[in-house]
Design a protein around this motif. Structure first.
Motif, PDB file in Angstrom:
ATOM      1  N   ILE A   1       0.958  -1.198  -0.153  1.00 42.56           N
ATOM      2  CA  ILE A   1       0.094   0.128   0.123  1.00 42.56           C
ATOM      3  C   ILE A   1       0.925   1.305  -0.063  1.00 42.56           C
ATOM      4  CG2 ILE A   1      -1.681   1.547   1.313  1.00 42.56           C
ATOM      5  CD1 ILE A   1      -2.975  -1.150   2.371  1.00 42.56           C
ATOM      6  N   LYS A   2       0.524   2.178  -0.925  1.00 42.56           N
ATOM      7  CA  LYS A   2       1.436   3.475  -1.061  1.00 42.56           C
ATOM      8  C   LYS A   2       0.691   4.680  -1.341  1.00 42.56           C
ATOM      9  CE  LYS A   2       5.325   0.978  -3.162  1.00 42.56           C
ATOM     10  NZ  LYS A   2       6.422   1.017  -4.455  1.00 42.56           N
ATOM     11  N   GLU A   3       0.971   5.522  -1.585  1.00 48.25           N
ATOM     12  CA  GLU A   3       0.223   6.863  -1.958  1.00 48.25           C
ATOM     13  C   GLU A   3       0.960   7.921  -2.676  1.00 48.25           C
ATOM     14  OE1 GLU A   3      -1.452   9.459   1.322  1.00 48.25           O
ATOM     15  OE2 GLU A   3      -0.361   8.196   2.722  1.00 48.25           O
ATOM     16  N   ASN A   4       0.344   8.717  -3.362  1.00 51.40           N
ATOM     17  CA  ASN A   4       1.042   9.923  -3.787  1.00 51.40           C
ATOM     18  C   ASN A   4      -0.010  11.089  -3.648  1.00 51.40           C
ATOM     19  OD1 ASN A   4      -0.949   9.827  -5.985  1.00 51.40           O
ATOM     20  ND2 ASN A   4       0.385   8.937  -7.458  1.00 51.40           N
ATOM     21  N   GLU A   5       0.191  12.383  -4.252  1.00 45.94           N
ATOM     22  CA  GLU A   5      -0.535  13.295  -4.044  1.00 45.94           C
ATOM     23  C   GLU A   5      -2.100  13.150  -4.391  1.00 45.94           C
ATOM     24  OE1 GLU A   5       1.068  16.622  -6.008  1.00 45.94           O
ATOM     25  OE2 GLU A   5       2.774  16.730  -4.945  1.00 45.94           O
ATOM     26  N   GLU A   6      -2.566  12.337  -5.305  1.00 49.28           N
ATOM     27  CA  GLU A   6      -3.842  12.225  -5.725  1.00 49.28           C
ATOM     28  C   GLU A   6      -4.480  10.836  -5.569  1.00 49.28           C
ATOM     29  OE1 GLU A   6      -4.492  13.246  -9.981  1.00 49.28           O
ATOM     30  OE2 GLU A   6      -2.666  14.461  -9.931  1.00 49.28           O
ATOM     31  N   TYR A   7      -3.465   9.863  -5.228  1.00 50.11           N
ATOM     32  CA  TYR A   7      -4.179   8.376  -5.383  1.00 50.11           C
ATOM     33  C   TYR A   7      -3.630   7.531  -4.047  1.00 50.11           C
ATOM     34  CZ  TYR A   7      -5.510   9.256 -10.120  1.00 50.11           C
ATOM     35  OH  TYR A   7      -5.891   9.866 -11.275  1.00 50.11           O
ATOM     36  N   GLY A   8      -4.404   6.732  -3.802  1.00 52.30           N
ATOM     37  CA  GLY A   8      -4.101   5.449  -2.971  1.00 52.30           C
ATOM     38  C   GLY A   8      -3.592   4.406  -3.863  1.00 52.30           C
ATOM     39  N   ILE A   9      -2.487   3.738  -3.399  1.00 53.63           N
ATOM     40  CA  ILE A   9      -1.920   2.730  -4.482  1.00 53.63           C
ATOM     41  C   ILE A   9      -1.752   1.417  -3.865  1.00 53.63           C
ATOM     42  CG2 ILE A   9       0.209   2.246  -6.274  1.00 53.63           C
ATOM     43  CD1 ILE A   9       0.746   5.357  -6.022  1.00 53.63           C
ATOM     44  N   VAL A  10      -2.367   0.483  -4.582  1.00 54.77           N
ATOM     45  CA  VAL A  10      -2.368  -0.908  -3.816  1.00 54.77           C
ATOM     46  C   VAL A  10      -1.299  -1.780  -5.166  1.00 54.77           C
ATOM     47  CG1 VAL A  10      -3.487  -2.987  -3.289  1.00 54.77           C
ATOM     48  CG2 VAL A  10      -4.184  -0.861  -2.585  1.00 54.77           C
ATOM     49  N   GLU A  11      -0.312  -2.395  -4.652  1.00 51.52           N
ATOM     50  CA  GLU A  11       0.448  -3.402  -5.585  1.00 51.52           C
ATOM     51  C   GLU A  11       0.088  -4.543  -5.541  1.00 51.52           C
ATOM     52  OE1 GLU A  11       4.495  -2.103  -5.712  1.00 51.52           O
ATOM     53  OE2 GLU A  11       3.874  -0.064  -6.347  1.00 51.52           O
ATOM     54  N   VAL A  12      -0.167  -5.574  -6.350  1.00 53.17           N
ATOM     55  CA  VAL A  12      -0.325  -6.798  -6.220  1.00 53.17           C
ATOM     56  C   VAL A  12       0.637  -7.501  -7.344  1.00 53.17           C
ATOM     57  CG1 VAL A  12      -1.848  -9.050  -6.351  1.00 53.17           C
ATOM     58  CG2 VAL A  12      -2.869  -6.931  -5.759  1.00 53.17           C
ATOM     59  N   GLU A  13       1.808  -8.093  -6.479  1.00 49.45           N
ATOM     60  CA  GLU A  13       2.810  -8.647  -7.293  1.00 49.45           C
ATOM     61  C   GLU A  13       3.121 -10.138  -6.942  1.00 49.45           C
ATOM     62  OE1 GLU A  13       7.512  -7.785  -8.102  1.00 49.45           O
ATOM     63  OE2 GLU A  13       6.529  -6.689  -6.714  1.00 49.45           O
ATOM     64  N   ASP A  14       3.137 -10.981  -8.144  1.00 48.79           N
ATOM     65  CA  ASP A  14       3.415 -12.356  -8.079  1.00 48.79           C
ATOM     66  C   ASP A  14       4.797 -12.684  -8.804  1.00 48.79           C
ATOM     67  OD1 ASP A  14       3.071 -13.054 -10.792  1.00 48.79           O
ATOM     68  OD2 ASP A  14       0.963 -12.495 -10.674  1.00 48.79           O
ATOM     69  N   GLN A  15       5.093 -14.064  -8.652  1.00 43.66           N
ATOM     70  CA  GLN A  15       6.333 -14.708  -9.259  1.00 43.66           C
ATOM     71  C   GLN A  15       6.109 -15.538 -10.271  1.00 43.66           C
ATOM     72  OE1 GLN A  15       8.055 -15.968  -5.447  1.00 43.66           O
ATOM     73  NE2 GLN A  15       9.046 -14.051  -5.056  1.00 43.66           N
ATOM     74  N   GLY A  16       4.918 -15.304 -11.045  1.00 43.93           N
ATOM     75  CA  GLY A  16       4.564 -16.071 -11.831  1.00 43.93           C
ATOM     76  C   GLY A  16       5.017 -16.221 -13.206  1.00 43.93           C
ATOM     77  N   MET A  17       4.195 -16.605 -14.407  1.00 40.74           N
ATOM     78  CA  MET A  17       4.468 -16.895 -15.735  1.00 40.74           C
ATOM     79  C   MET A  17       4.865 -15.479 -16.306  1.00 40.74           C
ATOM     80  SD  MET A  17       0.973 -18.207 -17.172  1.00 40.74           S
ATOM     81  CE  MET A  17       1.372 -18.117 -18.966  1.00 40.74           C
ATOM     82  N   GLY A  18       4.131 -14.409 -15.959  1.00 45.39           N
ATOM     83  CA  GLY A  18       4.483 -13.127 -16.711  1.00 45.39           C
ATOM     84  C   GLY A  18       3.693 -12.956 -17.913  1.00 45.39           C
TER      85      GLY A  18
END
Length: 483
Positions: free
Chosen positions: A399-416
């Motif tokens: 979970i992150k944020e910048n001036e306008e948005y709350g940001i959620v990153e979902v990262e995997d180690q899959g096939m791409g």
């Protein structure tokens, strides 16, 4: 003008003074002869000393009178010069202001008739120029209004291939700003390659050209109807090219959906229906007598019916979301609570593959969102990460944020995902690995639903992926505005 006036005044005084001095000298030389003649005619006896005395005093008087005359003449000359040159100076200054573009300047000179006529001509010229400038400003404002509100992207490029005119639709369409575009070479703007080739073609041929191009903007395929034409000035002089782009992505998308929908739905429904029909026919033909086979076939029929139900539910959900007027209930929502609930819902699938979560949350972020719909978004993304990842890997949540948005990153180690497929993963029924998706029970509609829900939140989603290393989905949801 002042220096010219001063020089003229000095020259006039010198000439006048010289004439008066010569005149005084001549009178001073002739005065003794006048005295002698006067004394002879009047029988007045004057000796030389008396004559010299009278001459000396006469010279004093003449000198005094000459000085007084010179001062008076200087005053008169200054007055005359000022009245002749000041109007000219005023008119000249007005003309200078007009050349600088100050068409409000006016001359107020008075004097002889010729000066007054010149003043009136200059003022008439100034009024005409002011009217022309006002008309030009009105026409320019109308042109700018038309260009900015024409609904299509427009860019004009001059002979040197630099951008001279660009409207807001073009800037917004390619995420540019006017400072980094105006006066720059169009090849340095990072425009899609297809568009650059189109502009080059118009430059080379100097002929009108129309084409439908496919470009990728923000990992999304867009279709543009592009029209280019040369700009020709007076006497046939070639000034550059103008490019107008109509966004027909929605029309193409609707046309494609109309073409593909029946085929895709038929294809997706065919497998479960065929399975159900085949196994049920086998049971009716007598296989039901074998209890083991009966239970196996009934289990398969049950799974296929569940798959059929999921597909129909997703179709109904997508249809509802795409309806005009669909909206979500936006209210202050904790992203941390949303992720916790999403993790709880997807944990059983994670345990089946012996995977684990890596949660990176420095602090909670509050956004404007619909709690249940956000759970639906992140549950779908996490489930995809689990599906397309091998066993014993990790799904990372941030979970992150910048001036306008709350940001959620979902990262995997899959096939791409291949780069050329990233722009298509949000299409209905599109699968990166079709066989694997069907085996996992996917309907191919999940990411299409996710994208529509994110857009309903006025957010956006970006995808970063590398084949063989994994994928990172970044969801941007607008922050709660502080009062």
């Amino acid at each position: 003008m002042n220096s010219y006036r001063n020089r003229l005044f000095v020259i006039f005084i010198i000439l006048t003074g010289s004439i008066l001095a010569v005149l005084g000298f001549v009178l001073g030389q002739l005065f003794p002869f006048f005295i002698q003649n006067f004394s002879t005619e009047t029988n007045i006896d004057l000796n030389k000393e008396e004559i010299a005395y009278i001459s000396r005093h006469f010279n004093y008087i003449i000198t005094f009178l000459l000085l007084v005359s010179l001062v008076l003449i200087g005053c008169v000359a200054s007055y005359l010069i000022r009245n002749l040159l000041d109007p000219v100076e005023n008119i000249t200054q007005t003309a200078r202001e007009l050349t600088k573009g100050n068409y409000r300047a006016r001359a107020y000179a008075v004097g002889p008739k010729s000066i007054v006529e010149l003043r009136n001509s200059i003022n008439s010229l100034a009024r005409n120029l002011q009217e022309i400038e006002k008309t030009r400003e009105i026409e320019e404002e109308r042109l700018n209004t038309l260009i900015e509100n024409m609904g299509s992207a427009l860019i004009m490029i001059d002979r040197e291939a630099t951008v001279s005119i660009v409207n807001r639709q073009f800037l917004n369409g390619f995420d540019l700003n006017i400072e980094e575009v105006k006066g720059r070479n169009f090849l340095t703007l990072g425009l899609p390659e297809e568009l650059e080739k189109f502009i080059d073609h118009v430059f080379l041929t100097e002929l009108p050209y129309r084409k439908q191009v496919e470009v990728v903007v923000h990992q999304e395929i867009q279709y543009k109807q592009v029209y280019g034409a040369p700009v020709v000035g007076e006497h046939g002089r070639w000034l550059g090219v103008v490019i107008v782009m109509h966004d027909i992505s929605e029309l193409i998308r609707l046309e494609q959906i109309r073409k593909d929908f029946v085929a895709n739905v038929s294809h997706e429904l065919r497998t479960p229906i065929t399975s159900i029909k085949g196994f049920s026919e086998t049971l009716l033909d007598g296989a039901f007598k074998d209890e083991k086979m009966l239970l196996s076939f009934l289990d398969i029929i049950h799974q296929e019916s569940n798959r059929l139900q999921m597909l129909i539910q997703d179709l109904l959900e997508l249809s509802k979301i795409e309806q005009h007027g669909f909206s979500v209930n936006l209210m202050p929502t904790s992203l941390q609570e949303v992720l916790i609930r999403s993790v709880e819902l997807t944990s059983p699938r994670l345990d089946e593959k012996n995977m684990q979560f890596d949660v990176d949350i420095v602090r909670d972020v509050t956004v404007m969102g619909d709690f249940n719909r956000l759970i639906q978004i992140f549950t779908n993304l996490i489930a995809n990460s689990i599906t397309y990842s091998p066993e014993n890997t990790t799904v990372t949540l941030r979970i992150k944020e910048n001036e306008e948005y709350g940001i959620v990153e979902v990262e995997d180690q899959g096939m791409g995902i291949e780069k050329n497929e990233i722009a298509r993963i949000f299409e209905r029924f599109y699968r990166v690995d079709k066989a694997r998706s069907r085996n996992s029970g996917g309907t191919g509609l999940g990411l299409a639903i996710v994208k529509h829900l994110i857009e309903a939140h006025f957010g956006k989603i970006n995808v970063e992926s590398e084949v063989g290393k994994g994928t990172c989905m970044k969801v941007y949801i607008p922050l709660k505005k502080s009062n």
